[in-house]
Design a protein around this motif. Structure first.
Motif, short mmCIF file in Angstrom:
data_model
loop_
_atom_site.label_atom_id
_atom_site.label_comp_id
_atom_site.label_asym_id
_atom_site.label_seq_id
_atom_site.Cartn_x
_atom_site.Cartn_y
_atom_site.Cartn_z
N GLY A 94 -18.35 -4.37 5.34
CA GLY A 94 -17.91 -3.28 4.33
C GLY A 94 -16.51 -2.34 4.89
N GLY A 95 -16.71 -2.23 6.28
CA GLY A 95 -15.37 -1.56 6.81
C GLY A 95 -14.48 -2.53 6.81
N PHE A 96 -14.49 -3.87 7.12
CA PHE A 96 -13.42 -4.85 6.91
C PHE A 96 -12.80 -4.76 5.61
CE2 PHE A 96 -11.70 -8.86 5.98
CZ PHE A 96 -11.10 -9.15 7.29
N LEU A 97 -13.56 -4.76 4.70
CA LEU A 97 -13.00 -4.67 3.37
C LEU A 97 -12.31 -3.47 2.84
CD1 LEU A 97 -16.26 -6.51 1.61
CD2 LEU A 97 -14.07 -7.23 1.66
N PHE A 98 -12.75 -2.21 3.54
CA PHE A 98 -12.09 -1.16 3.38
C PHE A 98 -10.93 -1.24 3.98
CE2 PHE A 98 -10.63 3.06 4.29
CZ PHE A 98 -11.41 4.03 3.51
N GLY A 99 -10.59 -1.64 5.11
CA GLY A 99 -9.24 -1.90 5.92
C GLY A 99 -8.43 -3.05 4.99
N TYR A 100 -8.89 -4.08 4.61
CA TYR A 100 -8.23 -4.97 3.85
C TYR A 100 -7.79 -4.60 2.58
CZ TYR A 100 -6.79 -9.75 2.26
OH TYR A 100 -6.14 -10.69 1.54
N ASP A 101 -8.51 -3.87 1.68
CA ASP A 101 -8.26 -3.51 0.24
C ASP A 101 -7.28 -2.56 0.13
OD1 ASP A 101 -9.47 -5.60 -1.20
OD2 ASP A 101 -11.52 -4.74 -0.76
N THR A 102 -7.18 -1.72 1.28
CA THR A 102 -6.32 -0.46 1.15
C THR A 102 -4.94 -0.87 1.88
OG1 THR A 102 -7.34 0.31 3.24
CG2 THR A 102 -8.08 1.20 1.32
N GLY A 103 -4.99 -1.91 2.75
CA GLY A 103 -3.72 -2.45 3.36
C GLY A 103 -3.00 -3.40 2.68
N VAL A 104 -3.77 -4.38 1.91
CA VAL A 104 -3.11 -5.32 1.31
C VAL A 104 -2.12 -5.19 0.19
CG1 VAL A 104 -4.87 -6.13 -0.39
CG2 VAL A 104 -3.67 -8.08 0.70
N ILE A 105 -2.42 -4.03 -0.63
CA ILE A 105 -1.68 -3.93 -1.56
C ILE A 105 -0.13 -3.30 -1.20
CG2 ILE A 105 -2.00 -1.33 -1.39
CD1 ILE A 105 -1.80 -3.34 -4.88
N SER A 106 -0.01 -3.13 0.05
CA SER A 106 1.45 -2.70 0.65
C SER A 106 2.32 -4.06 0.48
CB SER A 106 1.51 -2.36 1.94
OG SER A 106 1.08 -2.98 2.94
N GLY A 107 1.87 -5.15 0.60
CA GLY A 107 2.59 -6.40 0.71
C GLY A 107 2.47 -6.84 -0.88
N ALA A 108 1.68 -6.81 -1.47
CA ALA A 108 1.27 -7.40 -2.88
C ALA A 108 2.05 -6.70 -3.71
CB ALA A 108 -0.01 -7.58 -3.24
N MET A 109 2.55 -5.35 -3.47
CA MET A 109 3.41 -4.52 -4.59
C MET A 109 4.72 -5.00 -4.46
SD MET A 109 3.07 -2.13 -6.74
CE MET A 109 1.42 -1.99 -6.42
N LEU A 110 5.27 -5.53 -3.21
CA LEU A 110 6.61 -6.08 -3.16
C LEU A 110 6.82 -7.09 -4.26
CD1 LEU A 110 7.16 -6.16 0.70
CD2 LEU A 110 7.98 -4.45 -0.94
N MET A 111 5.57 -8.03 -4.59
CA MET A 111 5.71 -9.18 -5.53
C MET A 111 5.65 -8.79 -6.78
SD MET A 111 4.05 -12.14 -3.18
CE MET A 111 5.00 -13.46 -3.95
N LEU A 112 4.50 -7.64 -6.94
CA LEU A 112 4.10 -7.35 -8.46
C LEU A 112 5.20 -6.37 -9.00
CD1 LEU A 112 0.46 -6.02 -7.40
CD2 LEU A 112 0.88 -7.73 -9.15
#
Length: 325
Positions: A94-112
């Protein structure tokens, strides 16, 4: 009294003092030990009887060696079972998913923002919506933990993570993206309130601090993994963000499947009056160790909290206190 007898008594007294200090240290630290130091009187009586029977001085070293071997064997048996670490790792996902979902958007937003032509406002909404939903759902975390239990709440958080990841990876537009981010945020809020509690209540006292910090380690590990995934899929000209956001489903499904077989927190079971089930769970978590002392400690702690809350200030009733535990 002969000199051999004096040396014999001195050796046994020293052994008794050492084992007594070990027992006192373990008891004061809140840990459990099955080794009790023999009293000085019993050791003296054993020494006196040995001297009266005319036993040679070599028997002193033999008795001391037997005590040392018995103590060493008992300490080796009283080890932490590996099942505790399995609980800690699966809950820390659950902590791993917390870090992943809050961090992955920074890279995805460049493409979005390029593919969906997002305005600055929409970018801000998509990024902050997950944190906002997590904050609101965390406010209900205490109530949900007390009502349904830690295990059910972690299963619920894993379900939200899975559904949110699927919605994000298949979103046709920005509105669906927003819905997916909100769903993931609800899972983040529930997990952030439940995972440390479950880990602490399932861990033995001497490892509780270490195992709770595993959740923090997994949060940073999730953020690091998110940066690697962003870099790996950033070279795709289209739809790379779908893989970035959708891969969170993998650890979410692993956690959900794992907690279908993992037990509930023994403390919550005792709070609910399920004492027999609580004892079975403690036996499963602690292996072959004696659970009576830990069970009594948990039960006494809960009774003290209920007693304090029943007579506390501000008109806080016992039922309300129980609901928010």
């Amino acid at each position: 009294m002969s000199r051999k007898q004096v040396d014999h008594d001195y050796t046994l007294r020293s052994m008794s003092n050492l084992m007594g200090e070990r027992w006192k240290k373990v008891s004061d630290g809140g840990e459990r030990s099955l080794i009790k130091a023999p009293s000085s009187a019993s050791i003296c009586s054993q020494g006196a009887s040995a001297g009266a029977s005319g036993a040679p001085a070599a028997s002193s070293s033999t008795n001391t060696g037997d005590l040392e071997r018995a103590a060493r064997k008992q300490f080796q048996q009283d080890v932490t079972p590996g099942f505790v670490y399995v609980l800690a790792v699966f809950s820390a996902l659950g902590g791993f998913l917390f870090g992943y979902d809050t961090g992955v958007i920074s890279g995805a937003m460049l493409m979005l923002k390029r593919e969906m032509e997002l305005s600055a406002l929409w970018q801000e909404v998509l990024i902050s919506s997950t944190v906002a939903a997590a904050a609101l759902s965390a406010l209900l975390g205490g109530f949900l933990n007390g009502l349904f239990g830690r295990r059910v709440c972690i299963l619920l958080a894993s379900f939200f993570f899975t559904v949110g990841g699927i919605v994000l990876s298949s979103a046709p537009g920005k509105e669906v993206l927003l819905a997916g981010r909100l769903i993931v945020g609800v899972g983040l809020g529930i997990a952030s309130m439940t995972v440390p509690v479950y880990t602490a209540e399932a861990s033995p006292p001497h490892l509780r601090g270490q195992l709770v910090t595993v959740n923090t380690l997994f949060i940073t590990g999730g953020q690091f993994t998110a940066s690697l995934i962003d870099g790996a899929f950033s070279y795709m000209h289209r739809n790379g963000w779908r893989y970035m956001l959708g891969l969170s489903v993998v650890p979410a499904v692993i956690q959900f499947m794992g907690f279908l077989f993992l037990p509930e927190s023994p403390r919550w079971l005792i709070q609910r009056g399920l004492t027999q089930k609580a004892r079975r769970v403690l036996s499963q978590i602690r292996g072959h160790q004696n659970i009576d002392e830990e069970y009594d400690s948990i039960k006494n702690s809960i009774e003290e909290e209920e007693k304090d809350s029943g007579g506390g200030e501000g008109g806080v009733t016992l039922s309300v206190r129980k609901a928010w535990l």
